[in-house]
Design a protein around this motif. Structure first.
Motif, mmCIF file in Angstrom:
data_model
loop_
_atom_site.group_PDB
_atom_site.id
_atom_site.type_symbol
_atom_site.label_atom_id
_atom_site.label_comp_id
_atom_site.label_asym_id
_atom_site.label_seq_id
_atom_site.Cartn_x
_atom_site.Cartn_y
_atom_site.Cartn_z
ATOM 1 N N ALA A 200 0.868 -1.184 0.000
ATOM 2 C CA ALA A 200 0.000 0.000 0.000
ATOM 3 C C ALA A 200 0.903 1.231 0.000
ATOM 4 O O ALA A 200 1.854 1.308 0.782
ATOM 5 C CB ALA A 200 -0.911 -0.003 1.219
ATOM 6 N N VAL A 201 0.601 2.183 -0.877
ATOM 7 C CA VAL A 201 1.485 3.329 -1.097
ATOM 8 C C VAL A 201 0.683 4.622 -0.928
ATOM 9 O O VAL A 201 -0.388 4.780 -1.528
ATOM 10 C CB VAL A 201 2.106 3.280 -2.506
ATOM 11 C CG1 VAL A 201 2.979 4.494 -2.765
ATOM 12 C CG2 VAL A 201 2.909 1.995 -2.682
ATOM 13 N N SER A 202 1.192 5.544 -0.140
ATOM 14 C CA SER A 202 0.523 6.827 0.055
ATOM 15 C C SER A 202 0.729 7.734 -1.146
ATOM 16 O O SER A 202 1.653 7.525 -1.953
ATOM 17 C CB SER A 202 1.058 7.523 1.312
ATOM 18 O OG SER A 202 2.403 7.929 1.106
ATOM 19 N N HIS A 203 -0.100 8.767 -1.252
ATOM 20 C CA HIS A 203 0.066 9.728 -2.344
ATOM 21 C C HIS A 203 1.410 10.457 -2.282
ATOM 22 O O HIS A 203 2.042 10.672 -3.338
ATOM 23 C CB HIS A 203 -1.092 10.725 -2.348
ATOM 24 C CG HIS A 203 -2.284 10.239 -3.115
ATOM 25 N ND1 HIS A 203 -2.650 8.918 -3.173
ATOM 26 C CD2 HIS A 203 -3.203 10.912 -3.876
ATOM 27 C CE1 HIS A 203 -3.728 8.782 -3.915
ATOM 28 N NE2 HIS A 203 -4.088 9.964 -4.361
ATOM 29 N N PRO A 204 1.894 10.874 -1.096
ATOM 30 C CA PRO A 204 3.231 11.491 -1.080
ATOM 31 C C PRO A 204 4.321 10.546 -1.585
ATOM 32 O O PRO A 204 5.218 10.968 -2.320
ATOM 33 C CB PRO A 204 3.423 11.841 0.402
ATOM 34 C CG PRO A 204 2.041 12.033 0.923
ATOM 35 C CD PRO A 204 1.207 11.020 0.206
ATOM 36 N N GLU A 205 4.245 9.261 -1.220
ATOM 37 C CA GLU A 205 5.225 8.291 -1.703
ATOM 38 C C GLU A 205 5.064 8.057 -3.204
ATOM 39 O O GLU A 205 6.058 7.910 -3.931
ATOM 40 C CB GLU A 205 5.081 6.974 -0.948
ATOM 41 C CG GLU A 205 5.986 5.854 -1.449
ATOM 42 C CD GLU A 205 7.462 6.149 -1.344
ATOM 43 O OE1 GLU A 205 8.244 5.532 -2.092
ATOM 44 O OE2 GLU A 205 7.863 7.005 -0.517
ATOM 45 N N LEU A 206 3.817 8.035 -3.676
ATOM 46 C CA LEU A 206 3.577 7.888 -5.110
ATOM 47 C C LEU A 206 4.218 9.034 -5.882
ATOM 48 O O LEU A 206 4.815 8.832 -6.947
ATOM 49 C CB LEU A 206 2.071 7.835 -5.379
ATOM 50 C CG LEU A 206 1.633 7.800 -6.842
ATOM 51 C CD1 LEU A 206 2.155 6.547 -7.542
ATOM 52 C CD2 LEU A 206 0.107 7.870 -6.946
ATOM 53 N N ALA A 207 4.109 10.251 -5.346
ATOM 54 C CA ALA A 207 4.710 11.411 -6.005
ATOM 55 C C ALA A 207 6.229 11.258 -6.095
ATOM 56 O O ALA A 207 6.836 11.592 -7.121
ATOM 57 C CB ALA A 207 4.348 12.688 -5.242
ATOM 58 N N VAL A 208 6.847 10.727 -5.042
ATOM 59 C CA VAL A 208 8.300 10.501 -5.054
ATOM 60 C C VAL A 208 8.664 9.492 -6.139
ATOM 61 O O VAL A 208 9.611 9.696 -6.909
ATOM 62 C CB VAL A 208 8.779 10.013 -3.678
ATOM 63 C CG1 VAL A 208 10.232 9.549 -3.747
ATOM 64 C CG2 VAL A 208 8.625 11.110 -2.634
ATOM 65 N N ARG A 209 7.920 8.404 -6.203
ATOM 66 C CA ARG A 209 8.226 7.365 -7.191
ATOM 67 C C ARG A 209 8.014 7.875 -8.617
ATOM 68 O O ARG A 209 8.795 7.555 -9.514
ATOM 69 C CB ARG A 209 7.368 6.135 -6.927
ATOM 70 C CG ARG A 209 7.637 5.505 -5.581
ATOM 71 C CD ARG A 209 6.923 4.185 -5.417
ATOM 72 N NE ARG A 209 7.038 3.681 -4.051
ATOM 73 C CZ ARG A 209 6.779 2.438 -3.691
ATOM 74 N NH1 ARG A 209 6.378 1.547 -4.598
ATOM 75 N NH2 ARG A 209 6.892 2.059 -2.435
ATOM 76 N N LEU A 210 6.977 8.666 -8.828
ATOM 77 C CA LEU A 210 6.742 9.236 -10.160
ATOM 78 C C LEU A 210 7.848 10.220 -10.528
ATOM 79 O O LEU A 210 8.244 10.302 -11.698
ATOM 80 C CB LEU A 210 5.375 9.920 -10.202
ATOM 81 C CG LEU A 210 4.187 8.982 -10.347
ATOM 82 C CD1 LEU A 210 2.877 9.709 -10.021
ATOM 83 C CD2 LEU A 210 4.115 8.412 -11.766
ATOM 84 N N SER A 211 8.348 10.943 -9.554
ATOM 85 C CA SER A 211 9.453 11.870 -9.821
ATOM 86 C C SER A 211 10.678 11.114 -10.314
ATOM 87 O O SER A 211 11.364 11.541 -11.257
ATOM 88 C CB SER A 211 9.798 12.659 -8.549
ATOM 89 O OG SER A 211 8.704 13.461 -8.131
ATOM 90 N N LEU A 212 10.953 9.966 -9.692
ATOM 91 C CA LEU A 212 12.099 9.166 -10.100
ATOM 92 C C LEU A 212 11.904 8.578 -11.491
ATOM 93 O O LEU A 212 12.846 8.520 -12.293
ATOM 94 C CB LEU A 212 12.331 8.040 -9.084
ATOM 95 C CG LEU A 212 12.781 8.486 -7.687
ATOM 96 C CD1 LEU A 212 12.798 7.294 -6.734
ATOM 97 C CD2 LEU A 212 14.154 9.141 -7.738
ATOM 98 N N VAL A 213 10.686 8.140 -11.781
ATOM 99 C CA VAL A 213 10.406 7.504 -13.063
ATOM 100 C C VAL A 213 10.410 8.503 -14.209
ATOM 101 O O VAL A 213 10.919 8.216 -15.298
ATOM 102 C CB VAL A 213 9.042 6.764 -13.001
ATOM 103 C CG1 VAL A 213 8.554 6.407 -14.397
ATOM 104 C CG2 VAL A 213 9.166 5.503 -12.160
ATOM 105 N N THR A 214 9.837 9.694 -13.960
ATOM 106 C CA THR A 214 9.688 10.666 -15.049
ATOM 107 C C THR A 214 10.911 11.559 -15.220
ATOM 108 O O THR A 214 11.112 12.136 -16.286
ATOM 109 C CB THR A 214 8.472 11.562 -14.794
ATOM 110 O OG1 THR A 214 8.667 12.305 -13.561
ATOM 111 C CG2 THR A 214 7.197 10.739 -14.691
ATOM 112 N N GLY A 215 11.686 11.713 -14.156
ATOM 113 C CA GLY A 215 12.823 12.616 -14.239
ATOM 114 C C GLY A 215 12.464 14.059 -13.966
ATOM 115 O O GLY A 215 13.322 14.944 -14.064
ATOM 116 N N HIS A 216 11.208 14.346 -13.629
ATOM 117 C CA HIS A 216 10.833 15.699 -13.216
ATOM 118 C C HIS A 216 10.059 15.623 -11.898
ATOM 119 O O HIS A 216 9.460 14.604 -11.578
ATOM 120 C CB HIS A 216 9.994 16.409 -14.290
ATOM 121 C CG HIS A 216 8.647 15.815 -14.525
ATOM 122 N ND1 HIS A 216 8.375 14.943 -15.562
ATOM 123 C CD2 HIS A 216 7.470 15.952 -13.857
ATOM 124 C CE1 HIS A 216 7.101 14.576 -15.524
ATOM 125 N NE2 HIS A 216 6.524 15.174 -14.495
#
Length: 301
Positions: A200-216
């Motif tokens: 289970a992943v929180s929205h703040p953690e999701l934002a961190v993971r998306l930042s790593l994946v997208t590069g922005h």
């Protein structure tokens, strides 16, 4: 023959492809039979039989179910869902369907704080009353639904009203594989099952993971339930009932912290797909989508 209602939707299409991969005889049911079924054109593999079916038309259901012994039932959430799914179940029972696999929802209880979940409970009760052999699958948030937020993510924003509450995500392809197992081996999966991914992943953690994946940088903008509902109606142009539903789901996660289950692994004998793998697989969507509505002045990050 296995009939699949909702064959063009996220879960129904995943079930269809899981069944085709198993070599099972499959009939795709759709209200638009002349349109291509997603993922079945331009391939050299097996293709399903396709028939017209509309849950509002009992006659079309009788024709669609003719000769089938098992049914996968998934419909888009909506105000008429209880009526439509109950009708499909009634016609299926009279048509000789021996086993039904229904997609339901978490917290499918008579007093659930989520209106759609109360509706799913009513359909589940109807299914039990008829006495037809069945499997009920209660998946949590589809990973694929994150693609709907791709425009905002490309702008660097995720909106929500969940605070730091963890959210269970599950890949629709895992739902498809579990449903296919229940349809081809009904004795191994009868009853009700809650489906999640491995964490289970929180929205703040999701934002961190998306930042790593997208590069922005992607940031989570926290809204109150009222602000979130207003955004969904006036900025995302959702129908009022759907905006209410999405808001209720997020508030449920706050009230009842979500914890992953091992159901997928127990039924399939393999671990479920991970959120990180899904984000990496679809990283181009989160980088290249056209810009969507951003946060409003006064939104809290």
């Amino acid at each position: 023959m296995i009939a699949v209602m909702g064959a063009t939707g996220a879960t129904g299409n995943a079930v269809l492809h899981s069944l085709l991969a198993l070599g099972a005889p499959v009939r795709a049911l759709t209200r638009t039979p002349h349109d291509p079924i997603p993922g079945t054109t331009g391939t050299h593999g097996p293709r399903p039989e396709v028939r017209y079916a509309d849950a509002a038309d009992a006659g079309s259901l009788r024709t669609a179910f003719e000769g089938a012994s098992r049914l996968f039932l998934a419909m888009a959430n909506g105000p008429a869902q209880v009526e439509l799914e109950s009708r499909a179940i009634d016609v299926a029972a009279r048509s000789g369907i021996e086993h039904i696999v229904k997609i339901s929802a978490p917290a499918a209880e008579p007093d659930s704080p989520v209106a759609v979940s109360r509706g799913h409970h009513a359909v589940e009760q109807h299914l039990r009353t008829l006495g037809v052999s069945h499997t009920v699958l209660r998946p949590y948030a589809f990973m694929q639904n994150l693609l709907r937020s791709a425009p905002g993510i490309a702008r660097g924003v995720i909106l929500g009203a969940m605070g730091d509450a963890p959210c269970n995500y599950v890949d629709c392809r895992d739902i498809g594989d579990v449903a296919a197992a229940a349809l081809t081996r009904p004795g191994t999966a009868t009853g009700s099952y809650v489906l999640t991914g491995p964490e289970a992943v929180s929205h703040p953690e999701l934002a961190v993971r998306l930042s790593l994946v997208t590069g922005h940088r992607v940031r989570y903008v926290r809204l109150t339930p009222e602000e979130f509902r207003e955004h969904l109606v006036h900025r995302a142009h959702m129908p009022a009932w759907l905006a209410e539903h999405v808001t209720e789901i997020q508030q449920l996660a706050v009230a009842r912290p979500e914890v992953p289950t091992d159901t997928v692994a127990r039924i399939l004998g393999r671990p479920p797909r991970t959120l990180d793998a899904f984000l990496h697989e679809n990283r181009h969507h989160f980088r290249t989508q056209a810009a969507g509505p951003g946060p409003r002045p006064g939104d809290r990050a």
